[in-house]
Write a protein that holds these residues in place. Sequence first.
Motif, PDB file in Angstrom:
ATOM      1  N   PRO A  36       0.803  -1.228   0.000  1.00  0.00           N
ATOM      2  CA  PRO A  36       0.000   0.000   0.000  1.00  0.00           C
ATOM      3  C   PRO A  36       0.838   1.282   0.000  1.00  0.00           C
ATOM      4  N   LEU A  37       1.913   1.314   0.763  1.00  0.00           N
ATOM      5  CA  LEU A  37       2.714   2.534   0.799  1.00  0.00           C
ATOM      6  C   LEU A  37       3.459   2.746  -0.515  1.00  0.00           C
ATOM      7  N   GLY A  38       3.898   1.663  -1.135  1.00  0.00           N
ATOM      8  CA  GLY A  38       4.475   1.789  -2.473  1.00  0.00           C
ATOM      9  C   GLY A  38       3.433   2.267  -3.461  1.00  0.00           C
ATOM     10  N   SER A  39       2.211   1.803  -3.281  1.00  0.00           N
ATOM     11  CA  SER A  39       1.115   2.256  -4.133  1.00  0.00           C
ATOM     12  C   SER A  39       0.851   3.740  -3.926  1.00  0.00           C
ATOM     13  N   ALA A  40       0.910   4.198  -2.667  1.00  0.00           N
ATOM     14  CA  ALA A  40       0.694   5.621  -2.380  1.00  0.00           C
ATOM     15  C   ALA A  40       1.740   6.483  -3.069  1.00  0.00           C
ATOM     16  N   ARG A  41       2.981   6.008  -3.051  1.00  0.00           N
ATOM     17  CA  ARG A  41       4.038   6.742  -3.760  1.00  0.00           C
ATOM     18  C   ARG A  41       3.724   6.846  -5.251  1.00  0.00           C
ATOM     19  N   ASP A  42       3.324   5.725  -5.844  1.00  0.00           N
ATOM     20  CA  ASP A  42       3.002   5.724  -7.269  1.00  0.00           C
ATOM     21  C   ASP A  42       1.808   6.624  -7.563  1.00  0.00           C
TER      22      ASP A  42
ATOM     23  N   VAL B   8      -7.523  12.205  -3.847  1.00  0.00           N
ATOM     24  CA  VAL B   8      -8.392  11.420  -2.969  1.00  0.00           C
ATOM     25  C   VAL B   8      -9.842  11.530  -3.422  1.00  0.00           C
ATOM     26  N   ALA B   9     -10.265  12.731  -3.791  1.00  0.00           N
ATOM     27  CA  ALA B   9     -11.650  12.921  -4.230  1.00  0.00           C
ATOM     28  C   ALA B   9     -11.956  12.060  -5.444  1.00  0.00           C
ATOM     29  N   LEU B  10     -11.033  11.997  -6.397  1.00  0.00           N
ATOM     30  CA  LEU B  10     -11.274  11.207  -7.604  1.00  0.00           C
ATOM     31  C   LEU B  10     -11.310   9.711  -7.309  1.00  0.00           C
ATOM     32  N   ILE B  11     -10.366   9.232  -6.520  1.00  0.00           N
ATOM     33  CA  ILE B  11     -10.334   7.799  -6.228  1.00  0.00           C
ATOM     34  C   ILE B  11     -11.537   7.405  -5.375  1.00  0.00           C
ATOM     35  N   ALA B  12     -11.764   8.131  -4.290  1.00  0.00           N
ATOM     36  CA  ALA B  12     -12.873   7.800  -3.398  1.00  0.00           C
ATOM     37  C   ALA B  12     -14.216   8.018  -4.085  1.00  0.00           C
ATOM     38  N   GLY B  13     -14.308   9.063  -4.897  1.00  0.00           N
ATOM     39  CA  GLY B  13     -15.556   9.323  -5.609  1.00  0.00           C
ATOM     40  C   GLY B  13     -15.835   8.282  -6.668  1.00  0.00           C
ATOM     41  N   GLY B  14     -14.825   7.927  -7.432  1.00  0.00           N
ATOM     42  CA  GLY B  14     -15.018   6.931  -8.476  1.00  0.00           C
ATOM     43  C   GLY B  14     -15.342   5.566  -7.925  1.00  0.00           C
ATOM     44  N   HIS B  15     -14.731   5.222  -6.797  1.00  0.00           N
ATOM     45  CA  HIS B  15     -14.945   3.897  -6.217  1.00  0.00           C
ATOM     46  C   HIS B  15     -16.199   3.828  -5.359  1.00  0.00           C
ATOM     47  N   ALA B  16     -16.953   4.918  -5.313  1.00  0.00           N
ATOM     48  CA  ALA B  16     -18.271   4.873  -4.668  1.00  0.00           C
ATOM     49  C   ALA B  16     -19.273   4.128  -5.539  1.00  0.00           C
ATOM     50  N   PHE B  17     -18.909   3.885  -6.790  1.00  0.00           N
ATOM     51  CA  PHE B  17     -19.841   3.298  -7.747  1.00  0.00           C
ATOM     52  C   PHE B  17     -19.303   1.989  -8.326  1.00  0.00           C
TER      53      PHE B  17
ATOM     54  N   MET C  89     -14.851  -5.336  -1.108  1.00  0.00           N
ATOM     55  CA  MET C  89     -13.508  -5.453  -1.666  1.00  0.00           C
ATOM     56  C   MET C  89     -12.817  -4.095  -1.613  1.00  0.00           C
ATOM     57  N   MET C  90     -11.543  -4.112  -1.365  1.00  0.00           N
ATOM     58  CA  MET C  90     -10.692  -2.943  -1.542  1.00  0.00           C
ATOM     59  C   MET C  90      -9.462  -3.360  -2.340  1.00  0.00           C
ATOM     60  N   MET C  91      -8.929  -2.416  -3.104  1.00  0.00           N
ATOM     61  CA  MET C  91      -7.695  -2.641  -3.838  1.00  0.00           C
ATOM     62  C   MET C  91      -6.517  -2.145  -2.993  1.00  0.00           C
ATOM     63  N   THR C  92      -5.338  -2.563  -3.360  1.00  0.00           N
ATOM     64  CA  THR C  92      -4.143  -2.058  -2.681  1.00  0.00           C
ATOM     65  C   THR C  92      -4.072  -0.539  -2.791  1.00  0.00           C
ATOM     66  N   SER C  93      -4.483  -0.008  -3.935  1.00  0.00           N
ATOM     67  CA  SER C  93      -4.471   1.445  -4.124  1.00  0.00           C
ATOM     68  C   SER C  93      -5.502   2.154  -3.246  1.00  0.00           C
ATOM     69  N   ASP C  94      -6.517   1.426  -2.754  1.00  0.00           N
ATOM     70  CA  ASP C  94      -7.464   1.993  -1.787  1.00  0.00           C
ATOM     71  C   ASP C  94      -6.854   2.005  -0.384  1.00  0.00           C
TER      72      ASP C  94
ATOM     73  N   LEU D 117      -4.667   4.923   0.566  1.00  0.00           N
ATOM     74  CA  LEU D 117      -5.233   6.181   1.044  1.00  0.00           C
ATOM     75  C   LEU D 117      -5.370   6.193   2.558  1.00  0.00           C
ATOM     76  N   LYS D 118      -5.507   5.038   3.134  1.00  0.00           N
ATOM     77  CA  LYS D 118      -5.656   4.913   4.587  1.00  0.00           C
ATOM     78  C   LYS D 118      -4.309   4.974   5.298  1.00  0.00           C
ATOM     79  N   LEU D 119      -3.268   4.462   4.669  1.00  0.00           N
ATOM     80  CA  LEU D 119      -1.969   4.344   5.329  1.00  0.00           C
ATOM     81  C   LEU D 119      -1.045   5.534   5.083  1.00  0.00           C
ATOM     82  N   ASP D 120      -1.171   6.177   3.943  1.00  0.00           N
ATOM     83  CA  ASP D 120      -0.341   7.355   3.676  1.00  0.00           C
ATOM     84  C   ASP D 120      -0.842   8.509   4.546  1.00  0.00           C
ATOM     85  N   PRO D 121       0.018   9.153   5.348  1.00  0.00           N
ATOM     86  CA  PRO D 121      -0.447  10.179   6.296  1.00  0.00           C
ATOM     87  C   PRO D 121      -1.176  11.350   5.632  1.00  0.00           C
ATOM     88  N   ASP D 122      -0.679  11.837   4.515  1.00  0.00           N
ATOM     89  CA  ASP D 122      -1.299  12.993   3.869  1.00  0.00           C
ATOM     90  C   ASP D 122      -2.631  12.631   3.219  1.00  0.00           C
ATOM     91  N   TYR D 123      -2.674  11.486   2.557  1.00  0.00           N
ATOM     92  CA  TYR D 123      -3.944  11.046   1.981  1.00  0.00           C
ATOM     93  C   TYR D 123      -4.958  10.745   3.089  1.00  0.00           C
TER      94      TYR D 123
END
Length: 764
Positions: free
Chosen positions: A260-266, A282-291, A395-400, A403-409
Amino acid sequence: MLDIQNDKTNTRTHEMEGKCPFGGDRIGGAIGTPPALSDWYPDRLKVEMLHQNGPQANPLGDDFDYAAAFDRIDLAALKQEIKTFLTSSVAWWPSDYGNYGPQMIRMAWHAAGTYRIADGRGGAGEALQRFAPISSWWDNGNTDKSRRLIWPIKQKYGSALSWGDLMVLTGNCALEIMGFPTYGFAGGRHDAWEADSATYWGPEVWDPTKVQSPDSMVNRDKRWHGQNGDADYDLENPLAATHQALIYVNPEGPYANGDPLGSARDIRIAFTRMAMNDEETVALIAGGHAFGKSHGMVPADQIGAPPEIAPIEAMGLGWHNPVGTGSGEFTMTNGIEGSWTPDPTQWDNSYLENLFKFEWEQTKSPAGASQWTPIDPSAPRTPDAHVQGKMNPLMMMTSDIALKLDPDYRAVCEKFLGDFDAFTQAFSKAWYKLTHRDMGPRERYLGPERTLENDLLWQDPIPPLDHDPVGDADIAVLKQAIMATGLSVSDLVFTAFSAAATYRNSDKRGGANGARLALAPQKDWVVNQRTVPVVAALRGVMADFNAAQGGSARVSLADLIVLGGCAAVEQAAADAGVDVTVPFTPGRRDTTQDLTDIEMFTWLKPVVDGFRNYVDDQFETIARDVAPEELFLDKAQLLALTAPEWVALVGGLRAMGANYDNSAKGVFTDRVGVLTNDFFTVLTSMDYEWKKTDATGMTFSLDDRNTGQSRFQATRSDLIFGSNSQLRAVAEVYASGDGHTRFVKDFVKVWDKVMMLDRFDVRR
């Protein structure tokens, strides 16, 4: 006898499969697939990229007025047709949850998501998702189905509705039917008509005949420089996608490693290259994955070829799935299976609520992809998209998880968790930016939903015209006043070109309108330092003229900068014995520093600008193995130039001494400031020979073959017009005995074209 002949014919037909029908075993000629020139000569300058998507490819013709056609559409009625379709289902590709909305959001997102800020290429503007290579990227799996599903709507509206506009509008309608308030929609995207062969999407070489998901490219991806974990580990410019065949990042983590942290960097690198900050990301990822949901019911190695190389009977559809019906509950897209929320067709905050409320453990999808499942057995479940009564775990993806583990996200997520309205507004504006970022100035926007209360900073706003533009009599007076300042032809031409040359046809940014040449960051660029005293002098002309006008027409600094260049070109042509009138269209406006996003405009700073013979001091570090002339060609393509226009423009700029540092490099004349064809006559002359003057082969000396004396100095951005066969063929036309007058007239035409590239206030 007839039977024997038939047998021979059949045998011969079989033998000739894959061969040229005109004899021999060679595949080539007008039919077949010959080796490309790049195969034979990999380092040749691909000048043909300047003629991509030319008028010959466009079935609508040059005189088709898309803006007028689009404006005749009843947008409300069109949207209702789209929304009615979205809540239907067809047998050949049934909708998830009885709603095509989520997959249409993905289609629009992936169409727009190729945009990158470094060179402005990509985006939804030309609907390039229809063509290779984008159409066949692994990350675009089954977007071909989405476009075929909305083909009946495109067919009905025909040329009045571009694919680019329809794809984005369908994404907007999908959001709206699921309860999300969109920020608006603007039409105005003009479709491309052929594959994009100019854009550099990455250095990797891969085998398109094999299914290659991003996780199968370990140790093959060459776009990253430095060592993973080091401070200098970074993604090659201008790329935005972190791996080959992706839009953004691998949802399973870098190379599907589940980190996940490597994903946050990417994610941060990719979305920053897409001109998005952390909150927008964050808005785009969280918003898109609401659907909707992700699809991963079948292993990747069972899926057929992508559209570009699928069997002919597939009729342009790819990724054939041989399992079950191949769709519905058997669908395979990115390999991850499941939904993020309990209600995948309703806008709510449950994506973030579930992400933070539960702990998640890594599991595998039916296709074998890495994904995450709640540890808590009491976590809510989500209904199956196709099987009535069946319930599935969230389900959650590693890229999701990133967002939880990266401090700024995480901080942004927590803000949105506590304020759903703020989240809604942030996603609405970020989606609008994502889908409109490559459209350029607001003047290009079409339709009744295009009007917004406020300009957005990423739109590079310019205040509306609040005075009458100058007329012909005023223009004549201003030309005299400009020339009376004592500013040289060379300085005036250089300054006008420097203002206009920031334009990028890729995303319609930059240009002389707005006079941003006089504002930060452009005024501080090394390549623009010659313009500073010229702009100061022109400000004086502007102040004197406008003070004398009172309440009548006034001139803007932007207009005056361009007019100064036009007056100088006329003077240079006259001094060369050719009488020309350089066209000038007034009406440019001046913007302000507050309306200029310094960070975003810094991306327009050139690494190489061969027009002004500029190469950045950090060129070798920034461009690595790319030659200056390749970036010069890239800039010519961003200015929408043809090869003859490129040659003529450079020859004129050199004749008038328009180098950024006032150097003599490439200025092959003793009459600097006069619009001669000396650049071409010297370039094509055999009385001289060129010799390297540095070990790297970046600068050269022109030596007289008889005396050995050095006559002129040059760079690679000069010599390319004599060494490249296609460019030399044009240069020879202008160097010929009857070429001078033709050259001057051609230069004036291309000069006017460049000065007008950003004038969307007079054309759409």
